[in-house]
Motif scaffolding. Structure first.
Motif, mmCIF file in Angstrom:
data_model
loop_
_atom_site.group_PDB
_atom_site.id
_atom_site.type_symbol
_atom_site.label_atom_id
_atom_site.label_comp_id
_atom_site.label_asym_id
_atom_site.label_seq_id
_atom_site.Cartn_x
_atom_site.Cartn_y
_atom_site.Cartn_z
ATOM 1 N N THR A 186 36.786 24.482 31.924
ATOM 2 C CA THR A 186 37.318 23.143 31.084
ATOM 3 C C THR A 186 36.504 22.201 30.588
ATOM 4 O OG1 THR A 186 37.711 22.098 33.392
ATOM 5 C CG2 THR A 186 39.700 23.529 32.702
ATOM 6 N N ALA A 187 36.943 21.293 29.968
ATOM 7 C CA ALA A 187 36.251 20.265 29.140
ATOM 8 C C ALA A 187 37.119 18.831 28.960
ATOM 9 C CB ALA A 187 35.485 20.621 27.804
ATOM 10 N N SER A 188 36.448 17.717 29.281
ATOM 11 C CA SER A 188 37.052 16.505 29.087
ATOM 12 C C SER A 188 37.265 16.323 27.429
ATOM 13 C CB SER A 188 36.204 15.355 29.653
ATOM 14 O OG SER A 188 35.128 15.260 29.018
ATOM 15 N N ASP A 189 37.943 15.351 27.268
ATOM 16 C CA ASP A 189 38.036 15.025 25.646
ATOM 17 C C ASP A 189 37.008 14.568 25.066
ATOM 18 O OD1 ASP A 189 38.068 12.818 27.261
ATOM 19 O OD2 ASP A 189 39.364 11.373 26.283
ATOM 20 N N ARG A 190 35.704 14.279 25.778
ATOM 21 C CA ARG A 190 34.477 14.133 25.285
ATOM 22 C C ARG A 190 33.691 15.291 25.113
ATOM 23 N NH1 ARG A 190 31.577 9.489 28.368
ATOM 24 N NH2 ARG A 190 31.675 10.990 29.944
ATOM 25 N N GLY A 191 34.112 16.442 25.356
ATOM 26 C CA GLY A 191 33.399 17.690 25.660
ATOM 27 C C GLY A 191 32.624 18.236 26.751
ATOM 28 N N ASP A 192 32.373 17.368 27.824
ATOM 29 C CA ASP A 192 31.818 17.654 29.005
ATOM 30 C C ASP A 192 32.460 18.870 29.487
ATOM 31 O OD1 ASP A 192 29.965 15.281 28.537
ATOM 32 O OD2 ASP A 192 31.306 13.876 29.099
ATOM 33 N N ALA A 193 31.669 19.601 30.057
ATOM 34 C CA ALA A 193 32.147 21.042 30.364
ATOM 35 C C ALA A 193 32.381 20.928 31.832
ATOM 36 C CB ALA A 193 31.654 22.059 29.749
ATOM 37 N N ASP A 194 33.143 22.058 32.446
ATOM 38 C CA ASP A 194 33.043 22.218 33.749
ATOM 39 C C ASP A 194 33.538 23.634 34.103
ATOM 40 O OD1 ASP A 194 33.121 20.958 36.901
ATOM 41 O OD2 ASP A 194 35.049 21.896 36.528
ATOM 42 N N ALA A 195 32.884 24.352 35.226
ATOM 43 C CA ALA A 195 33.224 25.540 35.544
ATOM 44 C C ALA A 195 33.740 25.494 37.239
ATOM 45 C CB ALA A 195 32.331 26.597 35.273
ATOM 46 N N SER A 196 34.997 26.316 37.457
ATOM 47 C CA SER A 196 35.387 26.146 38.710
ATOM 48 C C SER A 196 35.786 27.353 39.191
ATOM 49 C CB SER A 196 36.528 25.033 38.910
ATOM 50 O OG SER A 196 36.949 24.715 40.053
ATOM 51 N N HIS A 197 35.766 27.659 40.547
ATOM 52 C CA HIS A 197 36.455 28.799 41.128
ATOM 53 C C HIS A 197 37.966 28.613 41.475
ATOM 54 C CE1 HIS A 197 37.267 30.803 45.154
ATOM 55 N NE2 HIS A 197 36.756 32.016 44.742
ATOM 56 N N ARG A 198 38.566 29.871 41.396
ATOM 57 C CA ARG A 198 39.881 30.028 41.864
ATOM 58 C C ARG A 198 40.027 31.314 42.594
ATOM 59 N NH1 ARG A 198 39.605 25.280 40.761
ATOM 60 N NH2 ARG A 198 40.986 23.862 39.958
ATOM 61 N N GLY A 199 40.603 31.117 43.918
ATOM 62 C CA GLY A 199 40.684 32.196 44.761
ATOM 63 C C GLY A 199 41.935 32.251 45.426
ATOM 64 N N GLY A 200 42.507 33.464 45.988
ATOM 65 C CA GLY A 200 43.599 33.661 46.887
ATOM 66 C C GLY A 200 43.594 35.157 47.134
ATOM 67 N N ASN A 201 44.854 35.397 47.739
ATOM 68 C CA ASN A 201 45.221 36.828 47.869
ATOM 69 C C ASN A 201 45.538 37.482 46.599
ATOM 70 O OD1 ASN A 201 44.591 36.677 50.521
ATOM 71 N ND2 ASN A 201 46.836 36.312 51.137
ATOM 72 N N PRO A 202 45.334 38.875 46.648
ATOM 73 C CA PRO A 202 45.807 39.607 45.297
ATOM 74 C C PRO A 202 47.286 39.378 45.091
ATOM 75 C CG PRO A 202 44.719 40.872 46.592
ATOM 76 C CD PRO A 202 44.578 39.688 47.298
ATOM 77 N N GLY A 203 47.539 39.042 43.782
ATOM 78 C CA GLY A 203 48.885 38.564 43.244
ATOM 79 C C GLY A 203 49.037 37.176 43.177
ATOM 80 N N PHE A 204 48.046 36.147 43.611
ATOM 81 C CA PHE A 204 48.262 35.011 43.271
ATOM 82 C C PHE A 204 48.250 34.338 41.861
ATOM 83 C CE2 PHE A 204 43.790 34.668 42.762
ATOM 84 C CZ PHE A 204 43.197 33.619 42.312
ATOM 85 N N VAL A 205 47.732 35.330 41.087
ATOM 86 C CA VAL A 205 47.832 34.867 39.698
ATOM 87 C C VAL A 205 49.113 35.877 39.225
ATOM 88 C CG1 VAL A 205 46.902 34.919 37.561
ATOM 89 C CG2 VAL A 205 45.650 34.583 39.311
ATOM 90 N N GLN A 206 49.939 35.119 38.565
ATOM 91 C CA GLN A 206 51.279 35.755 37.946
ATOM 92 C C GLN A 206 51.037 35.987 36.578
ATOM 93 O OE1 GLN A 206 53.948 32.680 39.655
ATOM 94 N NE2 GLN A 206 55.290 34.379 40.001
ATOM 95 N N VAL A 207 51.464 37.161 36.120
ATOM 96 C CA VAL A 207 51.427 37.628 34.669
ATOM 97 C C VAL A 207 52.716 37.584 34.203
ATOM 98 C CG1 VAL A 207 50.877 39.218 32.781
ATOM 99 C CG2 VAL A 207 49.332 39.154 35.198
ATOM 100 N N LEU A 208 53.216 36.287 33.646
ATOM 101 C CA LEU A 208 54.596 36.418 33.091
ATOM 102 C C LEU A 208 54.912 37.075 31.938
ATOM 103 C CD1 LEU A 208 54.929 32.554 34.053
ATOM 104 C CD2 LEU A 208 55.386 34.457 35.539
ATOM 105 N N SER A 209 53.801 37.085 31.114
ATOM 106 C CA SER A 209 54.073 37.783 29.855
ATOM 107 C C SER A 209 52.763 38.309 29.412
ATOM 108 C CB SER A 209 54.563 37.211 28.761
ATOM 109 O OG SER A 209 53.866 36.158 28.213
#
Length: 305
Positions: A186-209
């Motif tokens: 992601t990045a702020s409105d000034r363009g300062d960027a950031d990278a982050s980790h997201r984790g969980g058990n399989p299926g924690f990300v839903q594919v709605l379409s």
């Protein structure tokens, strides 16, 4: 002195966690401490987030033998690697100077990680990053894995091939549903960027379409660096690694935080939800020479409905 920007403060206050966020601010600095220097020297992988020339945010990764990440001084990180030509951030990282990038180094074997943000400059066959932020992160939701490395042509590895799209194919949808880990830029409105980790058990990300994903925002350190950026700038990029094959799935689009209590209550462990609209897809086979073992799931992972 570290401070939060207006988006981060707004999310902290809406979540009722401003006091905890004030305490967590102590984990944000501008220099790499000596213990972190040693940690970085041991890593074979770093994840980066940044913006391409068209203004789209992407997340990607760079790999190398341990030692490819160097800290010549506390405000500088040297990365002895460049992205593949097909990488969505290749043009920014190999041809320009001063690109604002976010980075996260993780060590799945020990569940350690740290975030490092700054400006990247091409330096020979690698990058020099002048640092703005160095952020200590907790190990929650990080799956334990060990790695090995394959050489060119080993293990029947095919040549790297990139394919583009504007939505997820059925196979890519299955890969996202099976994922226990992804990274978000992601990045702020000034363009300062950031990278982050997201984790969980399989299926924690839903594919709605084919163009819409949803995932839970679990209990964290209350900084809300990612959600704070999204409040000011909805652009985001995802990296979904295939730990077994080295294939990388890169997504670029827009994200928003869902605060609806009824929707949140449907997802175990969720404090909030994030919805991501896919606008661009790039899949790169054999993008990484690293191969990772089956995961030991974090004991903090909530159940998946």
């Amino acid at each position: 002195m570290a401070t939060y920007h207006s988006g981060e403060i707004a999310v902290q206050e809406r979540a009722g966690l401003a006091r905890q966020a004030d305490f967590s601010l102590g984990g944000i600095g501008e220099t790499i401490p000596s213990v972190a220097k040693d940690f970085l020297a041991e890593q074979p992988l770093i994840v980066l987030g940044g913006t391409d020339p068209e203004g789209r945010l992407w997340a990607t990764q760079l790999t190398g033998e341990p030692g490819f990440l160097k800290v010549p001084d506390p405000r500088t990180l040297v990365v002895d690697a460049l992205p593949l030509p097909a990488d969505p951030l290749a043009g920014v990282l190999t041809g320009g100077s001063g690109a604002r990038i976010g980075m996260i180094a993780i060590e799945p074997a020990t569940r350690r990680r740290m975030r490092i943000n700054g400006r990247a400059h091409r330096q020979g066959d690698g990058l020099r990053v002048d640092l703005d932020q160095v952020i200590a992160n907790c190990p929650k939701y990080l799956q334990k894995r060990d790695h090995s490395r394959i050489g060119p042509g080993e293990g029947g590895a095919p040549a790297s091939v990139a394919t583009d799209g504007t939505e997820l194919s059925p196979a890519q949808q299955r890969a996202v549903r099976a994922a226990d880990t992804f990274f978000v830029a992601t990045a702020s409105d000034r363009g300062d960027a950031d990278a982050s980790h997201r984790g969980g058990n399989p299926g924690f990300v839903q594919v709605l379409s084919p163009t819409l994903l949803r995932w839970p925002d679990y209990v964290g350190n209350a900084m809300f660096l990612t959600l704070g950026n999204l409040l000011l700038n909805s652009s985001a990029g995802l990296l979904v690694p295939d730990w077994e094959t080295g294939t990388t799935l890169h997504l670029s689009g827009a994200a928003r935080t869902v605060w609806d209590a009824e929707e949140i209550a449907k997802v175990p462990g969720a404090q909030r939800l994030v919805e991501f609209s896919v606008e661009a897809v790039r899949e790169i086979t054999a993008a990484s020479p690293l191969r990772w073992s089956s995961p030991g799931y974090s004991r903090f992972n909530p159940a998946v409905a």
